[in-house]
Design a protein around this motif. Sequence first.
Motif, PDB file in Angstrom:
ATOM      1  N   VAL A  74       0.855  -1.188   0.000  1.00 34.31           N
ATOM      2  CA  VAL A  74       0.000   0.000   0.000  1.00 34.31           C
ATOM      3  C   VAL A  74       0.885   1.230   0.000  1.00 34.31           C
ATOM      4  N   TYR A  75       0.667   2.105  -0.984  1.00 37.03           N
ATOM      5  CA  TYR A  75       1.465   3.330  -1.030  1.00 37.03           C
ATOM      6  C   TYR A  75       0.572   4.561  -0.937  1.00 37.03           C
ATOM      7  N   MET A  80      -2.530  12.614  -0.369  1.00 34.73           N
ATOM      8  CA  MET A  80      -3.865  12.358   0.151  1.00 34.73           C
ATOM      9  C   MET A  80      -4.466  11.002  -0.190  1.00 34.73           C
ATOM     10  N   HIS A  81      -3.866  10.284  -1.115  1.00 36.83           N
ATOM     11  CA  HIS A  81      -4.501   9.041  -1.551  1.00 36.83           C
ATOM     12  C   HIS A  81      -3.663   7.807  -1.244  1.00 36.83           C
ATOM     13  N   HIS A  82      -4.363   6.711  -0.925  1.00 36.34           N
ATOM     14  CA  HIS A  82      -3.717   5.416  -0.761  1.00 36.34           C
ATOM     15  C   HIS A  82      -4.143   4.503  -1.902  1.00 36.34           C
ATOM     16  N   ARG A 129     -10.124   5.335  -4.546  1.00 30.25           N
ATOM     17  CA  ARG A 129     -11.496   5.174  -4.057  1.00 30.25           C
ATOM     18  C   ARG A 129     -11.676   3.791  -3.430  1.00 30.25           C
ATOM     19  N   LEU A 130     -11.122   2.776  -4.078  1.00 28.39           N
ATOM     20  CA  LEU A 130     -11.232   1.416  -3.569  1.00 28.39           C
ATOM     21  C   LEU A 130     -10.574   1.303  -2.199  1.00 28.39           C
ATOM     22  N   ALA A 135     -11.220   1.204   3.779  1.00 30.19           N
ATOM     23  CA  ALA A 135     -10.437   1.708   4.920  1.00 30.19           C
ATOM     24  C   ALA A 135      -9.070   1.049   4.968  1.00 30.19           C
ATOM     25  N   VAL A 136      -8.418   1.040   3.800  1.00 23.86           N
ATOM     26  CA  VAL A 136      -7.067   0.496   3.703  1.00 23.86           C
ATOM     27  C   VAL A 136      -6.073   1.641   3.582  1.00 23.86           C
ATOM     28  N   ASP A 137      -5.010   1.602   4.400  1.00 26.24           N
ATOM     29  CA  ASP A 137      -3.982   2.629   4.316  1.00 26.24           C
ATOM     30  C   ASP A 137      -2.617   1.999   4.573  1.00 26.24           C
TER      31      ASP A 137
END
Length: 211
Positions: A74-75, A80-82, A129-130, A135-137
Amino acid sequence: VTRLPRGFFERPALEVAPDLIGRDLVRRFPAGGRARVRIVETEAYLPDDPASHAFRGRTDRNAAMFGPGGHAYVYFVYGMHHCLNVVVGRDGEGTAVLLRGAEPIAGLEAMRGFRGGVADRLLCTGPARLAQALAVDRGHDGVDLVRGGDLWFEPGSPTPAARIARGPRVGVRAAADVPWRFWEVGSPGVSRIGPGVSPPDPGRRRAGSRG
DNA sequence: TCCCCGATTAACT
DNA sequence: GTTAATCGGGGAG
């Protein structure tokens, strides 16, 4: 219910990426409840691929990509986005598949919450968005998607090859980009209909339309 | 340290 | 079609 096994991911990215189309990704939330989405768009990132985060070697940020298959990478981008990837191939190889789009199947209430109440068709259409819907970070960076944990794949209903299209990857600048993006033809969960073309957004006024 | 810019999205004209 | 938002990584000095 069976999870996709380690061996599924320990294959070349160009085999795994299309094979993930139509598969289910399941998320169990810490607060309780779970969500299920159907993957409909992926991109392959290979070893010695100039567009890959792994191209310039291992760093703290991309270390998970160099780990064993079946783990998450996960990057964080644009401040602001993951974005969520699955590490594939051989241990140490540095290859992964980016999850770019999905159809919401279950747990819509929770996903709407994480997405700020956007229209359902916008819940999972796009890599950031996915990740947000599930709720993945960065806390998921490197987690095992095969054993244990709160995020995993299930077989779902794999899309027949005849209904999988391929084209250039999105947002990749490298000249002569290769067709390593895969998507299910006609799915509303695909982030862009064709290379560089966004699908119509009914929630926003478009030039030439009356509202 | 400084500086540029990214595997994006949303909201503009 | 264009652009602001927003910040950490990593190369250059």
